[in-house]
Design an enzyme around this catalytic site. Structure first.
Site, short mmCIF file in Angstrom:
data_model
loop_
_atom_site.label_atom_id
_atom_site.label_comp_id
_atom_site.label_asym_id
_atom_site.label_seq_id
_atom_site.Cartn_x
_atom_site.Cartn_y
_atom_site.Cartn_z
N GLU A 24 5.12 -5.10 6.93
CA GLU A 24 4.46 -4.01 7.66
C GLU A 24 5.02 -3.82 9.05
O GLU A 24 5.01 -2.72 9.61
CB GLU A 24 2.94 -4.27 7.75
CG GLU A 24 2.20 -4.23 6.41
CD GLU A 24 2.12 -5.57 5.70
OE1 GLU A 24 2.94 -6.46 6.01
OE2 GLU A 24 1.23 -5.72 4.85
N GLY A 68 0.63 -4.97 1.04
CA GLY A 68 -0.61 -5.00 0.29
C GLY A 68 -0.45 -5.63 -1.08
O GLY A 68 -1.41 -6.17 -1.64
N GLU A 77 -0.75 -9.22 -0.47
CA GLU A 77 -2.16 -9.47 -0.12
C GLU A 77 -3.06 -9.44 -1.36
O GLU A 77 -3.96 -10.26 -1.52
CB GLU A 77 -2.63 -8.44 0.92
CG GLU A 77 -1.96 -8.65 2.27
CD GLU A 77 -2.16 -7.49 3.23
OE1 GLU A 77 -2.00 -6.32 2.81
OE2 GLU A 77 -2.47 -7.75 4.41
N ALA A 108 0.87 -1.17 0.00
CA ALA A 108 0.00 0.00 0.00
C ALA A 108 0.91 1.22 0.00
O ALA A 108 2.08 1.15 0.40
CB ALA A 108 -0.88 -0.01 1.24
N1 DAK Z 1 4.63 3.17 -0.78
C1 DAK Z 1 5.00 4.33 -1.35
N2 DAK Z 1 6.12 4.47 -2.09
C2 DAK Z 1 6.90 3.38 -2.23
C3 DAK Z 1 6.57 2.11 -1.67
C4 DAK Z 1 5.35 2.02 -0.91
N3 DAK Z 1 4.91 0.90 -0.38
N4 DAK Z 1 7.56 1.24 -1.98
C5 DAK Z 1 8.44 1.92 -2.74
N5 DAK Z 1 8.06 3.21 -2.89
C6 DAK Z 1 8.75 4.27 -3.61
C7 DAK Z 1 9.99 4.74 -2.86
O1 DAK Z 1 9.65 5.68 -1.87
C8 DAK Z 1 10.80 5.37 -3.99
O2 DAK Z 1 10.24 6.62 -4.29
P1 DAK Z 1 11.21 7.94 -4.44
O3 DAK Z 1 12.00 7.98 -3.20
O4 DAK Z 1 12.04 7.62 -5.66
O5 DAK Z 1 10.25 9.06 -4.64
C9 DAK Z 1 10.49 4.46 -5.18
O6 DAK Z 1 9.26 3.78 -4.84
C10 DAK Z 1 11.55 3.41 -5.42
O7 DAK Z 1 11.77 2.73 -4.19
P2 DAK Z 1 13.23 2.50 -3.58
O8 DAK Z 1 14.16 3.60 -3.96
O9 DAK Z 1 13.04 2.20 -2.13
O10 DAK Z 1 13.66 1.19 -4.40
P3 DAK Z 1 14.66 0.04 -3.93
O11 DAK Z 1 14.87 -0.82 -5.13
O12 DAK Z 1 15.87 0.63 -3.27
O13 DAK Z 1 13.88 -0.78 -2.80
C11 DAK Z 1 11.91 -1.92 -1.88
C12 DAK Z 1 12.72 -1.54 -3.16
C13 DAK Z 1 10.62 -2.59 -2.36
C14 DAK Z 1 12.73 -2.96 -1.07
C15 DAK Z 1 11.63 -0.67 -1.03
O14 DAK Z 1 11.06 0.34 -1.89
C16 DAK Z 1 10.67 -0.92 0.10
O15 DAK Z 1 11.05 -1.48 1.13
N6 DAK Z 1 9.41 -0.46 -0.06
C17 DAK Z 1 8.40 -0.53 0.98
C18 DAK Z 1 7.89 -1.93 1.14
C19 DAK Z 1 6.85 -2.02 2.25
O16 DAK Z 1 7.12 -1.70 3.41
N7 DAK Z 1 5.63 -2.43 1.89
C20 DAK Z 1 4.55 -2.56 2.83
C21 DAK Z 1 3.78 -1.27 2.85
S1 DAK Z 1 2.47 -1.27 4.08
C22 DAK Z 1 -5.26 -2.19 4.19
C23 DAK Z 1 -4.82 -2.70 3.00
C24 DAK Z 1 -3.48 -2.84 2.76
C25 DAK Z 1 -2.54 -2.43 3.69
C26 DAK Z 1 -2.99 -1.91 4.87
C27 DAK Z 1 -4.34 -1.78 5.12
N8 DAK Z 1 -6.66 -2.09 4.43
C28 DAK Z 1 -7.61 -2.69 3.49
C29 DAK Z 1 -7.17 -1.49 5.62
C30 DAK Z 1 -1.15 -2.61 3.35
C31 DAK Z 1 -0.11 -2.02 3.98
C32 DAK Z 1 1.21 -2.08 3.32
O17 DAK Z 1 1.37 -2.62 2.28
#
Ligand code: DAK
Length: 269
Positions: A143, A120, A123, A76
């Site tokens: 998360e 997400g 998911e 997400a």
């Molecule tokens: N959200 C927003 N931006 C994201 C992102 C994300 N999840 N993942 C990556 N980006 C963005 C980065 O900020 C970066 O943007 P800029 O800085 O260039 O503006 C760009 O994408 C490239 O990312 P990186 O520079 O970080 O790229 P790398 O290759 O170095 O790393 C990575 C890739 C996938 C390992 C890293 O980006 C990362 O760790 N990303 C976050 C992964 C994460 O934590 N995902 C879980 C998010 S929480 C719900 C439904 C769903 C959810 C909750 C509630 N309901 C129905 C109530 C879900 C929650 C989640 O998913």
């Protein structure tokens, strides 16, 4: 980039997904390359609309949901979630309203995962009927690293796919699982080489789209029921649907084609 499609007589424009249709197969590609296809509210609204259209359009027989080579979806959108308070997400029922539509679709949806499927993203892939992975796929529920937990069914669906021990490992450490481990664990049904990935997925979609849509939908319904009920109730449900298929022309055609040693020509009747 805004992509415009003509649908049901009206033009609709999408900013976050790309839609392609050929031979009864609809491919929806998540398309926020600068954010690794992070799932924001707008993207989920567009996807929801396209699932509605797919379900209504009888010419479409299988959907492929995919991302880019680098990311199916990295979760997400954290930037959209970051400023929100408990009161905000509770009052607006944050993203709940448009997230489960993929899971409720009555027609088949294959998740074709290349690169990251995190949070997400993982998911969303699990809401599809099954997951085909490219050998560079990486799955995770990270998360916990953000001080939260899975929120779109990850703790429940992942546990059903891979069991308690591995699910706890994934959700509590936030580590990623590669495609081989995901296949070994039952999260993914098959792994394909990266080079020809979408062509291989397309072949699977074509195999599904050749079948009777009635039998496909009923089979999907009975497999899904196994998640929701006891074994004996599930078997009773299967038996009722199985019996009902004997009322279809497709059953006659399928069995006759076998006996006559020819390919069945299903009419979805
Ligand atoms: N959200 C927003 N931006 C994201 C992102 C994300 N999840 N993942 C990556 N980006 C963005 C980065 O900020 C970066 O943007 P800029 O800085 O260039 O503006 C760009 O994408 C490239 O990312 P990186 O520079 O970080 O790229 P790398 O290759 O170095 O790393 C990575 C890739 C996938 C390992 C890293 O980006 C990362 O760790 N990303 C976050 C992964 C994460 O934590 N995902 C879980 C998010 S929480 C719900 C439904 C769903 C959810 C909750 C509630 N309901 C129905 C109530 C879900 C929650 C989640 O998913």
């Amino acid at each position: 980039m805004v992509i415009v499609f003509k649908k049901l007589g009206a033009y609709m424009s999408y900013e976050n997904i790309i839609v392609e249709k050929s031979d009864g197969i609809i491919t929806v590609s998540l398309n926020r390359p600068d954010a690794l296809n992070a799932l924001n509210d707008q993207l989920m609204d567009e996807l929801l609309l396209e699932v509605d259209n797919y379900e209504k359009d009888e010419s479409l027989r299988c959907m492929i949901l995919t991302g880019s080579e680098k990311a199916f979806a990295a979760g997400a959108d954290i930037k959209q979630m970051q400023p929100k308070t408990y009161m905000d997400v509770y009052k607006e029922d944050f993203i709940t309203r448009n997230w489960e539509r993929v899971a409720s679709c009555r027609k088949p949806i294959i998740a074709a995962v290349s690169g990251y499927a995190l949070g997400g993203g993982c998911e969303l892939a699990m809401m599809c009927d099954f997951i085909l992975a490219s050998e560079n796929a990486k799955f995770g529920q990270p998360e916990i690293n953000l001080g939260v937990s899975p929120g779109a069914g990850g703790s429940q669906r992942l546990t059903r796919f891979i069991g308690k021990s591995k699910s706890m490992d994934m959700c509590l450490t936030g580590r990623m699982m590669d495609a081989d481990e995901a296949e070994r664990s039952g999260l993914v049904s098959r792994v394909f080489s990266s080079e020809n990935f979408l062509n291989d997925v397309m072949e699977v979609a074509k195999a599904i789209s050749d079948k009777s849509m009635i039998a496909t939908m009923m089979t999907k319904e009975m497999v899904n029921r196994s998640y929701e009920t006891t074994l004996s109730e599930g078997i009773r449900f299967e038996r009722r649907l199985f019996h009902s298929m004997f009322a279809t022309e497709d059953k006659k055609e399928g069995m006759s084609a076998f006996i006559e040693k020819r390919k069945a020509d299903f009419k979805d009747k």
